[in-house]
Design an enzyme around this catalytic site. Structure first.
Site, short mmCIF file in Angstrom:
data_model
loop_
_atom_site.label_atom_id
_atom_site.label_comp_id
_atom_site.label_asym_id
_atom_site.label_seq_id
_atom_site.Cartn_x
_atom_site.Cartn_y
_atom_site.Cartn_z
N ASN A 6 0.85 -1.19 0.00
CA ASN A 6 0.00 0.00 0.00
C ASN A 6 0.89 1.25 0.00
O ASN A 6 1.64 1.48 0.95
CB ASN A 6 -0.90 -0.03 1.24
CG ASN A 6 -1.77 1.20 1.37
OD1 ASN A 6 -1.94 1.97 0.43
ND2 ASN A 6 -2.35 1.38 2.55
N LEU A 7 0.80 2.04 -1.05
CA LEU A 7 1.64 3.24 -1.13
C LEU A 7 1.05 4.43 -0.39
O LEU A 7 1.70 5.48 -0.30
CB LEU A 7 1.87 3.61 -2.61
CG LEU A 7 2.54 2.55 -3.47
CD1 LEU A 7 2.85 3.12 -4.86
CD2 LEU A 7 3.81 2.03 -2.81
N LYS A 8 -0.17 4.28 0.13
CA LYS A 8 -0.84 5.36 0.87
C LYS A 8 -0.73 6.67 0.08
O LYS A 8 -0.97 6.70 -1.11
CB LYS A 8 -0.27 5.47 2.28
CG LYS A 8 -0.42 4.19 3.09
CD LYS A 8 -0.08 4.39 4.55
CE LYS A 8 -0.29 3.12 5.34
NZ LYS A 8 -0.07 3.29 6.79
N HIS A 85 -9.56 0.41 5.48
CA HIS A 85 -8.23 0.54 6.09
C HIS A 85 -8.35 1.39 7.35
O HIS A 85 -9.24 2.24 7.47
CB HIS A 85 -7.26 1.19 5.10
CG HIS A 85 -5.84 1.17 5.57
ND1 HIS A 85 -5.32 2.13 6.42
CD2 HIS A 85 -4.83 0.30 5.33
CE1 HIS A 85 -4.06 1.86 6.67
NE2 HIS A 85 -3.73 0.75 6.03
N GLU A 133 -4.96 -5.51 11.36
CA GLU A 133 -3.98 -4.44 11.50
C GLU A 133 -4.24 -3.63 12.77
O GLU A 133 -5.01 -2.68 12.74
CB GLU A 133 -4.04 -3.48 10.30
CG GLU A 133 -3.49 -4.01 9.02
CD GLU A 133 -3.27 -2.85 8.04
OE1 GLU A 133 -2.14 -2.71 7.56
OE2 GLU A 133 -4.21 -2.08 7.79
N ILE A 138 0.73 0.22 13.13
CA ILE A 138 0.85 0.63 11.73
C ILE A 138 1.94 1.68 11.58
O ILE A 138 1.97 2.67 12.31
CB ILE A 138 -0.49 1.17 11.21
CG1 ILE A 138 -1.52 0.05 11.14
CG2 ILE A 138 -0.33 1.80 9.83
CD1 ILE A 138 -2.91 0.50 10.74
N GLY A 173 3.38 -2.97 10.64
CA GLY A 173 4.77 -3.11 11.04
C GLY A 173 5.57 -4.15 10.27
O GLY A 173 6.76 -4.34 10.54
N ALA A 194 3.19 -1.11 4.01
CA ALA A 194 3.29 0.17 3.31
C ALA A 194 4.70 0.75 3.43
O ALA A 194 5.51 0.67 2.51
CB ALA A 194 2.25 1.16 3.85
N SER A 195 5.01 1.32 4.59
CA SER A 195 6.26 2.07 4.74
C SER A 195 7.50 1.23 4.51
O SER A 195 8.53 1.76 4.07
CB SER A 195 6.32 2.74 6.13
OG SER A 195 6.21 1.78 7.16
#
Length: 214
Positions: A6-8, A85, A133, A138, A173, A194-195
């Protein structure tokens, strides 16, 4: 295992991430998808990577200014969508409506939930998959699979008690290959992150690490 990135709304290059994900998926044989901003879906899909939307609204065609229409993201090249989400929470009725909208457009669905109880509730709505999640983890440095493995196993059990055909993904995470292996050992059939990739200096290297133990 399925890896959904997920690139948010991170300031990353979606094409760089998409290209890296496509190449690592082809080389490793692991299913990897990228979920960019709605405006980038078409460009990301053009790279050949499996592409997902970050959200679709529970409405059909009509007077719905500002909505994300399921048919529109499908036509842009998305084959699946996240729903509910933690950063875009919906009421249960709207989750149901979004699942129906996605199914109408031929999109695969993954509905997120904070805990095993929520996972059971959304699994009852008939999505293709669910992702557990815990919000507090997150974007952090510790994966849910390590911080509280019971949440993952309980989520797997909760979904299975409702519908054994609903896959369970592990999110929050996740950032390393060890995290992926641990999630798989706990019963998850995929991960949502994501991150760990979107903020990585080298997205390809991050993805290669994620699949290294599979």
């Amino acid at each position: 295992m399925f890896i959904l990135v997920n690139l948010k709304a991170y300031p990353c290059d979606p094409i760089e991430v998409a290209t890296a994900a496509r190449d690592v998926a082809e080389e490793s044989g692991v299913r990897i998808a990228v979920s960019p901003q709605a405006a980038d879906i078409s460009r990301v899909a053009d790279t050949g990577v499996e592409t997902w939307a970050q959200h679709v609204d529970p409405n059909d065609y009509g007077s719905h200014t500002g909505s994300t229409l399921a048919e529109a993201v499908a036509e842009a090249g998305a084959v699946g969508t996240l729903i509910n989400h933690s950063e875009n929470r919906l009421k249960l009725a709207d989750i149901d409506g979004s699942i129906q909208a996605a199914e109408r457009a031929g999109l695969e669905t993954c509905v997120c939930g904070n805990n095993p109880g929520q996972i059971g509730a959304v699994a009852a709505l008939g999505p293709d998959s669910v992702a557990v999640e815990p919000p507090e983890l997150i974007g952090g440095d510790v994966s849910v699979a390590t911080a509280d493995p019971g949440i993952v196993t309980d989520a797997v059990d909760s979904a299975a008690n409702v519908d054994e055909d609903v896959d369970v993904y592990c999110g929050a995470g996740i950032s390393t290959g060890d995290d992926v292996v641990t999630a798989e050992e706990l019963g998850a059939s995929g991960i949502l992150l994501a991150s760990g990739v979107a903020k990585a200096d080298d997205p390809r290297a991050a993805l290669e690490d994620l699949v290294s133990g599979l």
